[in-house]
Design an enzyme around this catalytic site. Structure first.
Site, mmCIF file in Angstrom:
data_model
loop_
_atom_site.group_PDB
_atom_site.id
_atom_site.type_symbol
_atom_site.label_atom_id
_atom_site.label_comp_id
_atom_site.label_asym_id
_atom_site.label_seq_id
_atom_site.Cartn_x
_atom_site.Cartn_y
_atom_site.Cartn_z
ATOM 1 N N ASN A 113 -14.585 2.819 1.439
ATOM 2 C CA ASN A 113 -13.116 2.833 1.538
ATOM 3 C C ASN A 113 -12.613 3.799 2.613
ATOM 4 O OD1 ASN A 113 -13.378 5.351 0.371
ATOM 5 N ND2 ASN A 113 -11.672 5.087 -1.043
ATOM 6 N N LYS A 149 -13.796 -3.891 1.602
ATOM 7 C CA LYS A 149 -14.663 -2.725 1.365
ATOM 8 C C LYS A 149 -16.140 -3.028 1.648
ATOM 9 C CE LYS A 149 -11.607 -0.334 -1.847
ATOM 10 N NZ LYS A 149 -11.453 0.359 -3.112
ATOM 11 N N SER A 197 0.821 -1.215 0.000
ATOM 12 C CA SER A 197 0.000 0.000 0.000
ATOM 13 C C SER A 197 0.859 1.271 0.000
ATOM 14 C CB SER A 197 -0.916 0.017 1.228
ATOM 15 O OG SER A 197 -1.568 1.262 1.309
ATOM 16 N N TYR A 204 -2.426 0.881 -12.230
ATOM 17 C CA TYR A 204 -1.217 1.650 -12.483
ATOM 18 C C TYR A 204 -0.026 0.738 -12.283
ATOM 19 C CZ TYR A 204 -0.819 1.941 -7.412
ATOM 20 O OH TYR A 204 -0.737 1.628 -6.080
ATOM 21 N N THR A 232 -8.992 -1.224 2.003
ATOM 22 C CA THR A 232 -8.728 -1.703 0.653
ATOM 23 C C THR A 232 -9.108 -3.180 0.561
ATOM 24 O OG1 THR A 232 -7.079 -1.758 -1.105
ATOM 25 C CG2 THR A 232 -6.231 -2.080 1.114
ATOM 26 N N ALA A 270 -14.812 -2.303 -8.733
ATOM 27 C CA ALA A 270 -14.099 -1.087 -9.148
ATOM 28 C C ALA A 270 -14.997 -0.217 -10.028
ATOM 29 C CB ALA A 270 -12.819 -1.456 -9.897
HETATM 30 P P1 ATR Z 1 -12.850 -5.444 -8.923
HETATM 31 O O1 ATR Z 1 -13.314 -5.304 -7.512
HETATM 32 O O2 ATR Z 1 -11.386 -5.133 -9.156
HETATM 33 O O3 ATR Z 1 -13.743 -4.748 -9.883
HETATM 34 P P2 ATR Z 1 -14.169 -7.893 -9.595
HETATM 35 O O4 ATR Z 1 -15.360 -7.445 -8.807
HETATM 36 O O5 ATR Z 1 -13.701 -9.301 -9.490
HETATM 37 O O6 ATR Z 1 -12.909 -7.011 -9.220
HETATM 38 O O7 ATR Z 1 -14.454 -7.536 -11.125
HETATM 39 C C1 ATR Z 1 -13.523 -7.760 -12.117
HETATM 40 C C2 ATR Z 1 -14.053 -7.211 -13.435
HETATM 41 O O8 ATR Z 1 -13.069 -7.410 -14.441
HETATM 42 C C3 ATR Z 1 -15.309 -7.916 -13.920
HETATM 43 O O9 ATR Z 1 -16.108 -6.998 -14.623
HETATM 44 C C4 ATR Z 1 -14.727 -8.972 -14.856
HETATM 45 O O10 ATR Z 1 -15.620 -9.444 -15.841
HETATM 46 P P3 ATR Z 1 -16.682 -10.627 -15.477
HETATM 47 O O11 ATR Z 1 -17.787 -9.964 -14.716
HETATM 48 O O12 ATR Z 1 -17.103 -11.154 -16.782
HETATM 49 O O13 ATR Z 1 -15.912 -11.619 -14.648
HETATM 50 C C5 ATR Z 1 -13.638 -8.181 -15.500
HETATM 51 N N1 ATR Z 1 -12.571 -9.003 -16.098
HETATM 52 C C6 ATR Z 1 -11.639 -9.738 -15.459
HETATM 53 N N2 ATR Z 1 -10.809 -10.343 -16.343
HETATM 54 C C7 ATR Z 1 -11.251 -9.996 -17.576
HETATM 55 C C8 ATR Z 1 -10.825 -10.282 -18.909
HETATM 56 N N3 ATR Z 1 -9.770 -11.077 -19.156
HETATM 57 N N4 ATR Z 1 -11.504 -9.729 -19.937
HETATM 58 C C9 ATR Z 1 -12.562 -8.915 -19.701
HETATM 59 N N5 ATR Z 1 -13.028 -8.610 -18.480
HETATM 60 C C10 ATR Z 1 -12.370 -9.141 -17.424
#
Ligand code: ATR
Length: 275
Positions: A86, A65, A14, A216, A61, A130
């Protein structure tokens, strides 16, 4: 000294302590800010302890959350809509306020880079936590429209439905975007973590398009490399959002808004040294 912490699991990478130390120094605030890794399942008891010992505020984080959302006594509108918290703050009456500053951090960073949001066409890729955290603050900037596109189509539709009373927003699957162009494309997927790209058409990037990757890294992110190659005008990464959300938290706690630009420059230098 007023005590603040950031918690997560893992937490050792972090950058929040460095950012908040810089804000405190810049604004002359006397505060202690440290980081703690909490075991899964121990969030509430850890918070009870911290606040009973006169802790003032907490940044939260991954993966806590939602726990923080459950823990708060009072929620801001943006935290309620994000379904995640957060930032926690012990208020004067002893109640715990839960807020979510991620979206405002993103908006402020975009505006600082003179990205016009009012009247713009925004594409948000991803429908996880996110993405959900930034939709309401983006809609408050009055874009022309906002499209959420997600690999799992149903999640995009559900998210659009959740926010539809706050602005013009629709959800699509990857293969449904068609020939639309956007002024701003935001990558809120976790795909970059594994060096992957979402399978969406490159026609979404006209030459006037700005791109924001919420990830990032010390090198240009995979998504931003791809967007540049396909014509995006300006590509930003999520370091500015990180500093921006921290500034919002700092303001909630201390009622002073720190200057983010010098801190962002220092964080970028630090990141470059990690190369
Ligand atoms: P975060 O809290 O970081 O948003 P998450 O809730 O697990 O993590 O969500 C990850 C997002 O990235 C989701 O929208 C996921 O798509 P799915 O809902 O279809 O799983 C998307 N994502 C992850 N890997 C991906 C990939 N290779 N191509 C497209 N979308 C992806």
């Amino acid at each position: 000294m007023d005590k603040y912490i950031v918690v997560g699991n893992p937490i050792k990478h972090s950058k929040s302590p460095q950012i908040h130390h810089a804000f405190a120094q810049q604004t002359g605030q006397s505060m202690d800010y440290s980081m703690f890794e909490i075991a899964l399942g121990n969030f509430a008891s850890y918070m009870d302890n911290f606040f009973s010992e006169k802790g003032c505020g907490v940044n939260i984080t991954v993966p806590f959350k939602q726990d923080a959302y459950q823990y708060a006594d009072v929620l801001s509108t943006r935290a309620q809509l994000a379904g995640a918290v957060n930032t926690l703050k012990r208020q004067e009456d002893g109640t715990i306020l839960g807020d979510n500053t991620d979206g405002e951090g993103l908006v402020k960073d975009l505006l600082a880079h003179e990205v016009c949001l009012k009247g713009s066409r925004i594409l948000l890729i991803g429908a996880g936590g996110a993405a959900r955290g930034v939709i309401y603050p983006l809609l408050q900037q009055l874009p022309k429209n906002m499209v959420i596109v997600n690999r799992t189509r149903e999640k995009a539709l559900k998210l659009a439905q959740h926010f539809h009373t706050y602005g013009p927003i629709v959800g699509f699957g990857h293969d449904e975007i068609g020939a639309q162009e956007f002024d701003l494309v935001i990558n809120a997927t976790s795909a970059s973590l594994s060096g992957n790209l979402p399978s969406i058409p490159t026609s979404i990037f006209p030459s006037s398009c700005c791109v924001y990757d919420m990830m990032y890294s010390s090198n240009t992110t995979v998504f931003n490399q791809w967007a540049t190659k396909h014509g995006a005008r300006l590509c930003l990464d999520g370091l500015g959002m990180l500093v921006g959300q921290a500034a919002e938290s700092f303001f909630i706690w201390r009622n002073i808004y720190p200057e983010t630009k010098p801190v962002l420059m220092d964080m970028r230098k630090l990141l470059d040294q990690e190369k």
